[in-house]
Design an enzyme around this catalytic site. Sequence first.
Site, short mmCIF file in Angstrom:
data_model
loop_
_atom_site.label_atom_id
_atom_site.label_comp_id
_atom_site.label_asym_id
_atom_site.label_seq_id
_atom_site.Cartn_x
_atom_site.Cartn_y
_atom_site.Cartn_z
N GLU A 1 12.18 2.31 4.16
CA GLU A 1 11.48 3.59 4.35
C GLU A 1 11.61 4.03 5.81
O GLU A 1 11.33 3.21 6.69
CB GLU A 1 10.00 3.44 3.97
CG GLU A 1 9.78 3.09 2.51
CD GLU A 1 8.30 2.99 2.12
OE1 GLU A 1 7.43 3.32 2.95
OE2 GLU A 1 8.03 2.61 0.97
N HIS B 1 6.07 7.72 -0.05
CA HIS B 1 4.93 6.82 0.25
C HIS B 1 3.66 7.64 0.52
O HIS B 1 3.04 7.52 1.59
CB HIS B 1 5.25 5.92 1.44
CG HIS B 1 4.40 4.68 1.49
ND1 HIS B 1 4.87 3.46 1.89
CD2 HIS B 1 3.09 4.48 1.19
CE1 HIS B 1 3.89 2.56 1.84
NE2 HIS B 1 2.78 3.17 1.41
N1 LIG Z 1 1.67 3.77 -2.21
C1 LIG Z 1 0.57 3.78 -1.50
O1 LIG Z 1 0.28 4.74 -0.80
C2 LIG Z 1 -0.36 2.62 -1.55
C3 LIG Z 1 0.09 1.35 -1.90
N2 LIG Z 1 -0.77 0.29 -1.96
C4 LIG Z 1 -0.26 -1.02 -2.37
O2 LIG Z 1 -0.99 -1.44 -3.52
C5 LIG Z 1 -1.29 -2.82 -3.40
C6 LIG Z 1 -2.50 -3.16 -4.24
O3 LIG Z 1 -3.64 -2.59 -3.66
P1 LIG Z 1 -5.13 -3.00 -4.13
O4 LIG Z 1 -5.28 -2.82 -5.58
O5 LIG Z 1 -6.06 -2.30 -3.22
O6 LIG Z 1 -5.12 -4.54 -3.77
P2 LIG Z 1 -6.01 -5.71 -4.40
O7 LIG Z 1 -5.88 -6.86 -3.47
O8 LIG Z 1 -7.36 -5.22 -4.77
O9 LIG Z 1 -5.25 -6.06 -5.77
C7 LIG Z 1 -4.01 -6.69 -5.81
C8 LIG Z 1 -3.98 -7.55 -7.05
O10 LIG Z 1 -2.66 -8.08 -7.19
C9 LIG Z 1 -2.81 -9.38 -7.74
N3 LIG Z 1 -1.59 -10.16 -7.53
C10 LIG Z 1 -1.15 -10.77 -6.40
N4 LIG Z 1 0.02 -11.40 -6.63
C11 LIG Z 1 0.32 -11.18 -7.93
C12 LIG Z 1 1.41 -11.57 -8.75
N5 LIG Z 1 2.40 -12.33 -8.28
N6 LIG Z 1 1.41 -11.15 -10.04
C13 LIG Z 1 0.40 -10.39 -10.53
N7 LIG Z 1 -0.66 -10.01 -9.80
C14 LIG Z 1 -0.69 -10.39 -8.50
C15 LIG Z 1 -4.02 -9.96 -7.04
O11 LIG Z 1 -4.56 -11.05 -7.77
C16 LIG Z 1 -4.94 -8.75 -6.99
O12 LIG Z 1 -5.82 -8.74 -8.09
C17 LIG Z 1 -1.45 -3.03 -1.89
O13 LIG Z 1 -1.19 -4.37 -1.52
C18 LIG Z 1 -0.44 -2.09 -1.30
O14 LIG Z 1 0.77 -2.76 -1.06
C19 LIG Z 1 -2.10 0.44 -1.70
C20 LIG Z 1 -2.60 1.67 -1.35
C21 LIG Z 1 -1.77 2.84 -1.20
O1 LIG Z 2 -2.82 1.44 1.78
C1 LIG Z 2 -1.62 1.14 1.70
O2 LIG Z 2 -1.23 -0.02 1.55
C2 LIG Z 2 -0.60 2.18 1.75
O3 LIG Z 2 0.53 1.92 1.51
C3 LIG Z 2 -0.97 3.56 2.14
O4 LIG Z 2 -0.16 3.89 3.23
P1 LIG Z 2 -0.84 4.06 4.64
O5 LIG Z 2 -1.55 2.81 4.89
O6 LIG Z 2 -1.73 5.24 4.43
O7 LIG Z 2 0.20 4.30 5.63
#
Ligand SMILES: NC(=O)C1=CN([C@@H]2O[C@H](COP(=O)(O)OP(=O)(O)OC[C@H]3O[C@@H](n4cnc5c(N)ncnc54)[C@H](O)[C@@H]3O)[C@@H](O)[C@H]2O)C=CC1
Ligand SMILES: O=C(O)C(=O)COP(=O)(O)O
Length: 310
Positions: free
Chosen positions: A263, A283
Amino acid sequence: MILITEFMDEDAIRDGLAGFDVRYDPTLVDQPQALLEAVREARALIVRNRTQVRGDVLAAATKLEVIGRLGVGLDNIDVEACRARNIKVYPASGANDVSVAEYVIATAMVLLRGAYQATPELVAGQWPRNRLVGREISGKCLGLIGFGSIARETAQRAAALGMTVVAFDPYVAADAPVWTQPWGKVQSLDLAKLLAAADVMSLHVPLTPETRSMIDAKAIAGMKNDAVIINAARGGVVDEAAVAAALKAGKLGGAALDVFDKEPIGNSGAVFADAPNLILTPHIAGVTVESNVRVSRVTVDNVARHLKGA
Ligand SMILES: NC(=O)C1=CN([C@@H]2O[C@H](COP(=O)(O)OP(=O)(O)OC[C@H]3O[C@@H](n4cnc5c(N)ncnc54)[C@H](O)[C@@H]3O)[C@@H](O)[C@H]2O)C=CC1
Ligand SMILES: O=C(O)C(=O)COP(=O)(O)O
């Protein structure tokens, strides 16, 4: 000094960091040399997902005590090295859940319905009605990979629209109370069964050595030919070339990718040329006007509290 290297809500800086020496320069993320200089004086560092807090940046940050992360994923931070140096890392857990959940639901509906990309044809006077007969979301199966905070928000919205919800998350015990929500049950499945069952598969796992390339050509081959994939987790979890190839071969019904191995994607975007029913976004799933305010407030509060020793 509190150093902020990426964009955030400026009111939160003014209100939450009053009295601190703050350097807010959201261009620093794209200036590695200037960032290295600036971080030398920082007691606190506030970043989004692009600033790589590892290696030479951490080595230069000799006064660093705390990192505020304006988001959830911590794969841009060497968390182990921070722990070893007693640098506390605060993610903005939960503050962008709703933004991602709404992105997933909206995108799933657009991909299933398939009716929204014909504007240029209508502008040209065409009427492609029969080709645009799409599918409803109601009655479909949502397969969530990872059943954490964002996945649960997404599940609730999906259930309200009449979807059944299944999830794969080996770190949530089979008898954990979260499988039974106030609005209904989520079935825990192993990965292969989830892939076979899902009409919409959405990823909500962190990027780890275990999740890297979790969804590759073999995994996609185990899915329905008309299923859709949504990746708003992290690039690297899904093999992008495999998604593009499956779409072109009619082995997948659609895909939305918000995150990429590299990215900005630069030339690697070329692999997606001519792939049907594909939505690519830069993203942005977690970033809305509202979530930007929430993550900013949570983060300034975390950092200020830590620096005050409260
Ligand atoms: N595109 C975007 O703008 C955003 C992306 N994200 C991504 O989303 C991810 C998840 O966010 P949350 O739900 O807040 O995190 P969270 O920590 O609440 O949930 C993540 C879940 O994934 C599970 N997990 C870990 N390894 C695993 C595996 N190998 N197989 C299956 N499950 C597994 C964990 O047990 C946990 O329940 C973040 O780590 C981040 O990378 C988050 C926010 C914004
Ligand atoms: O919360 C996350 O992990 C995200 O990927 C969201 O992107 P940011 O942290 O807003 O740059």
